[in-house]
Scaffold this motif. Structure first.
Motif, PDB file in Angstrom:
ATOM      1  N   ASP A 104       0.821  -1.207   0.000  1.00  0.00           N
ATOM      2  CA  ASP A 104       0.000   0.000   0.000  1.00  0.00           C
ATOM      3  C   ASP A 104       0.859   1.263   0.000  1.00  0.00           C
ATOM      4  O   ASP A 104       0.533   2.241  -0.650  1.00  0.00           O
ATOM      5  N   ASP A 105       1.975   1.221   0.715  1.00  0.00           N
ATOM      6  CA  ASP A 105       2.893   2.372   0.737  1.00  0.00           C
ATOM      7  C   ASP A 105       3.552   2.551  -0.635  1.00  0.00           C
ATOM      8  O   ASP A 105       3.684   3.663  -1.133  1.00  0.00           O
ATOM      9  N   ALA A 106       3.974   1.452  -1.236  1.00  0.00           N
ATOM     10  CA  ALA A 106       4.646   1.512  -2.546  1.00  0.00           C
ATOM     11  C   ALA A 106       3.696   1.992  -3.632  1.00  0.00           C
ATOM     12  O   ALA A 106       4.102   2.692  -4.554  1.00  0.00           O
ATOM     13  N   LEU A 107       2.440   1.630  -3.511  1.00  0.00           N
ATOM     14  CA  LEU A 107       1.479   1.917  -4.572  1.00  0.00           C
ATOM     15  C   LEU A 107       1.358   3.401  -4.884  1.00  0.00           C
ATOM     16  O   LEU A 107       1.199   3.781  -6.035  1.00  0.00           O
ATOM     17  N   ALA A 108       1.461   4.242  -3.895  1.00  0.00           N
ATOM     18  CA  ALA A 108       1.289   5.683  -4.106  1.00  0.00           C
ATOM     19  C   ALA A 108       2.290   6.256  -5.098  1.00  0.00           C
ATOM     20  O   ALA A 108       1.990   7.209  -5.806  1.00  0.00           O
TER      21      ALA A 108
END
Length: 152
Positions: A104-108
């Motif tokens: 979820d952090d990487a997705l941004a």
């Protein structure tokens, strides 16, 4: 610049050989941006890693070293204004193990290429491109792209 593939509609293409699979990565890559998720589905040996490798090289450098993330689970690369995360989830024993990858952090800020995304089960992403590679009756591979969520 290669003939781009419209990622907003479904496609089915015959890929007669490895060169066609690699060329396809060049047709997909220029349209990807941070926040995009690509699911790479298919049995072992169908070309998921080859397609991911060609997308990564099209976004970085044609000589980019792109090892398989089979054992590390994730490899990251610096792309043009965003990071590229290449994951191979084959070894996940449960979907919850994916929390350690901080997807979820990487997705941004990343393009996320996921081999074996079905291992995520209920933790998967609704907004994504589904790419399925299967054996083709004519030889080679069959490529199927299905946009999901915001990609449609």
């Amino acid at each position: 610049m290669p003939d781009l593939l419209d990622l907003s509609r479904p496609h089915s293409l015959h890929l007669p050989d490895e060169a066609a699979t690699l060329a396809l990565g060049g047709r997909i890559a220029p349209q990807l941006k941070g926040g995009d998720v690509v699911y790479l589905l298919g049995e072992l040996g169908m070309g998921k890693s080859s397609l991911a490798r060609s997308i990564i090289r099209a976004l970085t450098n044609p000589e980019q070293d792109v090892p398989s993330p089979t054992f590390t689970l994730m490899q990251t690369y610096d792309g043009p204004g965003f990071e590229i995360a290449h994951l191979d989830l084959y070894r996940l024993k449960s979907p919850e193990e994916s929390y350690e990858l901080a997807l979820d952090d990487a997705l941004a800020h990343s393009v996320v290429l996921i081999e074996w995304p079905q291992r995520l089960e209920h933790l998967g992403f609704a907004d994504r491109l589904d790419i399925v590679l299967t054996e083709s009756p004519q030889g080679g591979r069959q490529f199927t792209l299905t946009p999901q969520g915001r990609f449609r």
